[in-house]
Motif scaffolding. Sequence first.
Motif, mmCIF file in Angstrom:
data_model
loop_
_atom_site.group_PDB
_atom_site.id
_atom_site.type_symbol
_atom_site.label_atom_id
_atom_site.label_comp_id
_atom_site.label_asym_id
_atom_site.label_seq_id
_atom_site.Cartn_x
_atom_site.Cartn_y
_atom_site.Cartn_z
ATOM 1 N N LEU A 96 0.688 -1.339 -0.192
ATOM 2 C CA LEU A 96 -0.018 -0.169 -0.119
ATOM 3 C C LEU A 96 0.689 1.241 -0.051
ATOM 4 O O LEU A 96 -0.183 1.814 -0.371
ATOM 5 C CB LEU A 96 -0.981 -0.017 0.871
ATOM 6 N N ARG A 101 4.174 0.662 -4.346
ATOM 7 C CA ARG A 101 3.134 0.383 -5.568
ATOM 8 C C ARG A 101 4.147 0.542 -7.071
ATOM 9 O O ARG A 101 3.446 1.000 -7.669
ATOM 10 C CB ARG A 101 2.427 1.890 -5.433
ATOM 11 N N PRO D 26 -11.135 -7.835 3.996
ATOM 12 C CA PRO D 26 -10.347 -7.507 4.964
ATOM 13 C C PRO D 26 -9.491 -6.285 4.196
ATOM 14 O O PRO D 26 -9.350 -5.372 4.893
ATOM 15 C CB PRO D 26 -8.816 -8.440 5.229
ATOM 16 N N TRP D 27 -9.851 -6.055 3.126
ATOM 17 C CA TRP D 27 -9.249 -5.255 2.844
ATOM 18 C C TRP D 27 -10.424 -4.041 1.833
ATOM 19 O O TRP D 27 -10.443 -2.484 1.180
ATOM 20 C CB TRP D 27 -8.135 -4.967 1.527
ATOM 21 N N SER D 75 -10.541 -5.630 7.653
ATOM 22 C CA SER D 75 -9.832 -5.595 9.210
ATOM 23 C C SER D 75 -8.972 -4.922 9.136
ATOM 24 O O SER D 75 -7.801 -4.582 9.779
ATOM 25 C CB SER D 75 -10.238 -6.880 9.847
ATOM 26 N N ALA D 76 -7.898 -5.279 7.621
ATOM 27 C CA ALA D 76 -6.150 -4.999 6.871
ATOM 28 C C ALA D 76 -6.001 -3.434 6.889
ATOM 29 O O ALA D 76 -4.767 -2.885 6.011
ATOM 30 C CB ALA D 76 -6.072 -6.085 6.176
ATOM 31 N N ASN D 79 -4.762 2.621 5.441
ATOM 32 C CA ASN D 79 -4.014 3.679 4.553
ATOM 33 C C ASN D 79 -5.079 5.033 4.602
ATOM 34 O O ASN D 79 -4.875 5.882 4.033
ATOM 35 C CB ASN D 79 -3.353 3.494 3.777
ATOM 36 N N CYS D 94 -5.474 -6.368 -6.936
ATOM 37 C CA CYS D 94 -4.964 -7.222 -5.949
ATOM 38 C C CYS D 94 -3.236 -7.143 -4.602
ATOM 39 O O CYS D 94 -3.400 -7.640 -4.137
ATOM 40 C CB CYS D 94 -4.884 -8.508 -6.453
ATOM 41 N N ALA D 130 -8.746 -1.296 -0.615
ATOM 42 C CA ALA D 130 -7.158 -0.390 0.155
ATOM 43 C C ALA D 130 -6.133 0.155 -0.715
ATOM 44 O O ALA D 130 -6.349 1.805 -1.015
ATOM 45 C CB ALA D 130 -6.823 -1.266 0.694
ATOM 46 N N ARG D 131 -6.347 -0.530 -2.525
ATOM 47 C CA ARG D 131 -5.281 -0.720 -3.127
ATOM 48 C C ARG D 131 -5.836 0.974 -4.145
ATOM 49 O O ARG D 131 -5.324 0.743 -5.063
ATOM 50 C CB ARG D 131 -4.792 -1.783 -3.355
#
Lengths: 342, 342, 342, 342
Positions: A96, A101, D26-27, D75-76, D79, D94, D130-131
């Motif tokens: 992340l 990245r 999680p993400w 949960s993960a 950022n 991913c 998240a990504r």
Amino acid sequence: MKSLRLHHYGEHPTIDEVAEPTITGPWDVIVDVGAAGLCRTDLHIIEGQWDPIQHPSLPYILGHENAGWVREVGSAVNNVKPGDTVIMHPLTSCGLCPACRIGQDSHCENATFPGLNTNGGMAQQLLTNARAVVRLEDGVQPRDVAALADAGLTAYHAVRKAADVLFPGTHAVVVGAGGLGHIGVQALAAITSATITVVDRSEEALGLAKSIGAHHTVLSTSDEDVEKRVLDITSGGAQVVFDFVGERGAELLAPRLLRNRGSHYVIGYGGAVNLPTIEIISREINVIGNLVGTYNDLVELMTLTAQGRVKLHTTVYPLDAANDAIADLEAGRLIGRGILVP
Amino acid sequence: MKSLRLHHYGEHPTIDEVAEPTITGPWDVIVDVGAAGLCRTDLHIIEGQWDPIQHPSLPYILGHENAGWVREVGSAVNNVKPGDTVIMHPLTSCGLCPACRIGQDSHCENATFPGLNTNGGMAQQLLTNARAVVRLEDGVQPRDVAALADAGLTAYHAVRKAADVLFPGTHAVVVGAGGLGHIGVQALAAITSATITVVDRSEEALGLAKSIGAHHTVLSTSDEDVEKRVLDITSGGAQVVFDFVGERGAELLAPRLLRNRGSHYVIGYGGAVNLPTIEIISREINVIGNLVGTYNDLVELMTLTAQGRVKLHTTVYPLDAANDAIADLEAGRLIGRGILVP
Amino acid sequence: MKSLRLHHYGEHPTIDEVAEPTITGPWDVIVDVGAAGLCRTDLHIIEGQWDPIQHPSLPYILGHENAGWVREVGSAVNNVKPGDTVIMHPLTSCGLCPACRIGQDSHCENATFPGLNTNGGMAQQLLTNARAVVRLEDGVQPRDVAALADAGLTAYHAVRKAADVLFPGTHAVVVGAGGLGHIGVQALAAITSATITVVDRSEEALGLAKSIGAHHTVLSTSDEDVEKRVLDITSGGAQVVFDFVGERGAELLAPRLLRNRGSHYVIGYGGAVNLPTIEIISREINVIGNLVGTYNDLVELMTLTAQGRVKLHTTVYPLDAANDAIADLEAGRLIGRGILVP
Amino acid sequence: MKSLRLHHYGEHPTIDEVAEPTITGPWDVIVDVGAAGLCRTDLHIIEGQWDPIQHPSLPYILGHENAGWVREVGSAVNNVKPGDTVIMHPLTSCGLCPACRIGQDSHCENATFPGLNTNGGMAQQLLTNARAVVRLEDGVQPRDVAALADAGLTAYHAVRKAADVLFPGTHAVVVGAGGLGHIGVQALAAITSATITVVDRSEEALGLAKSIGAHHTVLSTSDEDVEKRVLDITSGGAQVVFDFVGERGAELLAPRLLRNRGSHYVIGYGGAVNLPTIEIISREINVIGNLVGTYNDLVELMTLTAQGRVKLHTTVYPLDAANDAIADLEAGRLIGRGILVP
């Protein structure tokens, strides 16, 4: 489980029975360790040299060059499954942060570095994560590749960064054909077309270098002699000098082996580069730092290994005999890379 | 013709009457000098600092930043003709050696360097060659551009080499906003999208820097203070530090202003870089040498000048007053670049 | 001197006695031709296909792949001397135009192209210039290298441009393993670490490809079959497809063999690329043109040849038998490259 | 929650009440949508043009250019946190596949593409990961940046890829100064120093282009006229032509506007590139595909936006009026980019 833990800097690590790691995060991966490489960095760790950089909490398990078989995975892991043979990138990166990245895993802002700042792989099991595992073909033996996870990766990374300028007619000079250097020579032969000259103090190391791709070898006697011979072989200096020593004068000799616009790749460490700025500018030379390698570097290195283009010379010890291996490494008795098998 | 010649190191050059140059080779070009830049390198030449590198035969004519109008050309010259306004790349390159074949004019194996190892442009006429002349649009005044031929070119070259990594969100730090540095700031603003921070000891220089593209300025007091402020502005260090000083401690401070994977571009000289190898590798930082610039760099810089994106501040002296200009430069009284007009 | 001249498009060239060339410019070089390669481009020239691009004045001497020994040099030539063994870059570049200043010799604005737009090397002597000659080690036989001057150079240039992305684990596909393609395969094996797959209609050509570095070969039957097999071997497509055919459907098949972000390197010609823009963008693929090569490419190729890493299969004819060689080439009877020796 | 769903290709999407998304992985990240851009791709989606490439299950929520505020995280996720202002990269990548490991997010093997193959952002809430989220400074308004998430990103990506060759004196030509093109012009002005020439059929678009960085504009009348004028302005052709149209003849005109070694960047789509291979090789030109952009491209673009160097012209509609906005876009009545606010 059985493990090799460091309790105090300057003292021998000990074989300790500790609790097995457990999955707590969705990207966690637990690996049954097949082999852990022992390297000079472990000696530096034991001496305490890495404490100010990585500041681990003692005691902790050593081992930063690890390979084995996946035992258990977290809920979000989809790139490996239990039973897969894997080698571990040394850092458990986050995926992340800005460094992640762009694929610069070694500079991840949120990584752990098992064996350096948290429990490593000199144990029966290792906790790592999904972004660290490189899946290998079935049948690959962890003991044959573990030492490539860090030492090999570091050598490959430096060669890979320099490869863009190492075309036919160019010269690459390798200073130090030991554990890292002899991977470097093989990587140079595999992915570049440069003429390879190896400098070392050991005739045996030079003999090995010749057999794995070096075109020229120079026995290191005096700096003056090395400089004269290298400048002669390279018709005025190398495009790239790979300094696998980085101390004891090698770091001062390296720039003298460069031609104009050449680059001194620093890989080994311990000394200090000291260059007058007028020399840097009048010759337009560079000093290039190199730190471990990226996940992709490790994937490429495993490809070369699978193709038989990079091979490690190893001596295997059972984990229980770790301190024998450490003593052999310190005394210079260890031939090739030391591998601990739990 | 009238010329300014150096007879002995450590002594003032003198205005001498000498024979005009003549065409002897097919690629020769004789230029009526319109302006010659005076720079700190001239002081170093007079002190004898360049003698061991360029070893000219004394006496010879100074002046390595030259612009003017073509007077006469050799039999094979087809890129300029008498009357054309031109600026001269500092080296008369050969076009045949390996460096020339890839456009690395500054590393030509057969070049002369007028003003450093042969007669330069502080005279009424200059002998140069077809590969050194960059044709300018009619109407451009030699006195407005002459100092870009070497000082400006050197600054531009460094910025141009670094430009590939200076994209939005990155940080470039300029240490030293003097003669070269203020061209560097303008070049950064013109060809990159980095955030530019300038460090200097002079509030006046910082004020100028702000007006020509700097986003942040840091008055150089103590190294600790500069480091703290730059790391704060850059959120942890710059991708590139351009060190236009290279001595008096700037060359030691520069690496402290870098983030991981950053590069210290050495342009100024006089001191020495001194970096522990463990710091080079653990941060994976680089030291990059920079020497003058390529012919293409000069063409690009002239384009920026024609577009009004790079401007020089100059003080003009007649050639006869060269020693006044030198005295002013030594005493720090010379505002902007000194220009001699024959 | 004896020469092979083309008088009319569509007719056989004839052996003519013509005047020897003379030195008129300072950079001129006259070479005693040792060997001139005969290639498919010569057939296209005779057919008139190159007339609208190069528009030579007929009659003129054919031969654009030349090697020999320096006979006489102009007043400014200092890189070769009479007696030197040399191979000629196909273009006599100027060294002054923008393309020359960055080493892009093939795009020189002032070049002649002997054999295409002025007298070539199928003669006893050839007029070329100092920027075209690459000096070879004594003892190299012109007949062993002449065909590398253009055909080999073109193949090497394309491989060299792509080499930056051809690292371990990547796939390079070579379409067409004939005169150029089999040099391409050797160049790929020498300077990249990609897995090499060769596609050709001839089992014999594939056998040769295997022996010189190809890891996989695919006999070209239907496009569907080739596509299926290549996608299978490459796990979804190649990073680079080198299209040495460029006509008869190869130019349409090539993009189908690419993975996302892959590049179709066009080297052969005759057909037309036809790609829907939605395919170009949704797969982010590229089409890359390739023209001859740079002088530096030729120097590198000669280095590989001297190292024994690139070899040509040739059939030698005396110049007097040029039309026999042409007939053999047209009829597909010529094994390897045809070489004419005056 | 309220959403705009497509039920059948060729029919208007409808405002539907649907269940809110929930965190399952999680993400995962759920965003309160602040704004969703409407673009020509939405029209193509409604027509069914993307079905064979993305094959979504109908009905689904449109909207692939989204910005808003984080509502809930898995949960993960570390950022971003609830309340953060964010813009979404169009793909939820991913972080584990080869493309992700080198930062090529658009080629992720495991991504979803909200709005194209799963529920998008024309709704009150959006499920992303998240990504995909880029955190913005507090105070940035989603409606001011949403349309940069895809259209702007695509334009920026192409310019960013080409930036390495766009230095002073080079020429960039922009064909089509509409929604993407006018971001392209601003990006060119911000991160390159090329001379920018814009070709469009609308005098109004050209006027806007001039005001945001174009140095020259060419009203598109006949292809012959455009070619003549562009070759004149660029002294023989551009280094890069950015083709933001890709159909209706623009894709055939673009290569005619290139100089030797130039590149045709394909961004718009609909037509087909058709180039004889002899033209590709004799001019050594390239065709370069461009697909959306990387996460880092989006971060850089947001930096330029925060600096005020890239601005969007928008027309805001409430989500309920989505079909009005679509009708306006189809009819050419929509000025700037359409933005839907739920």
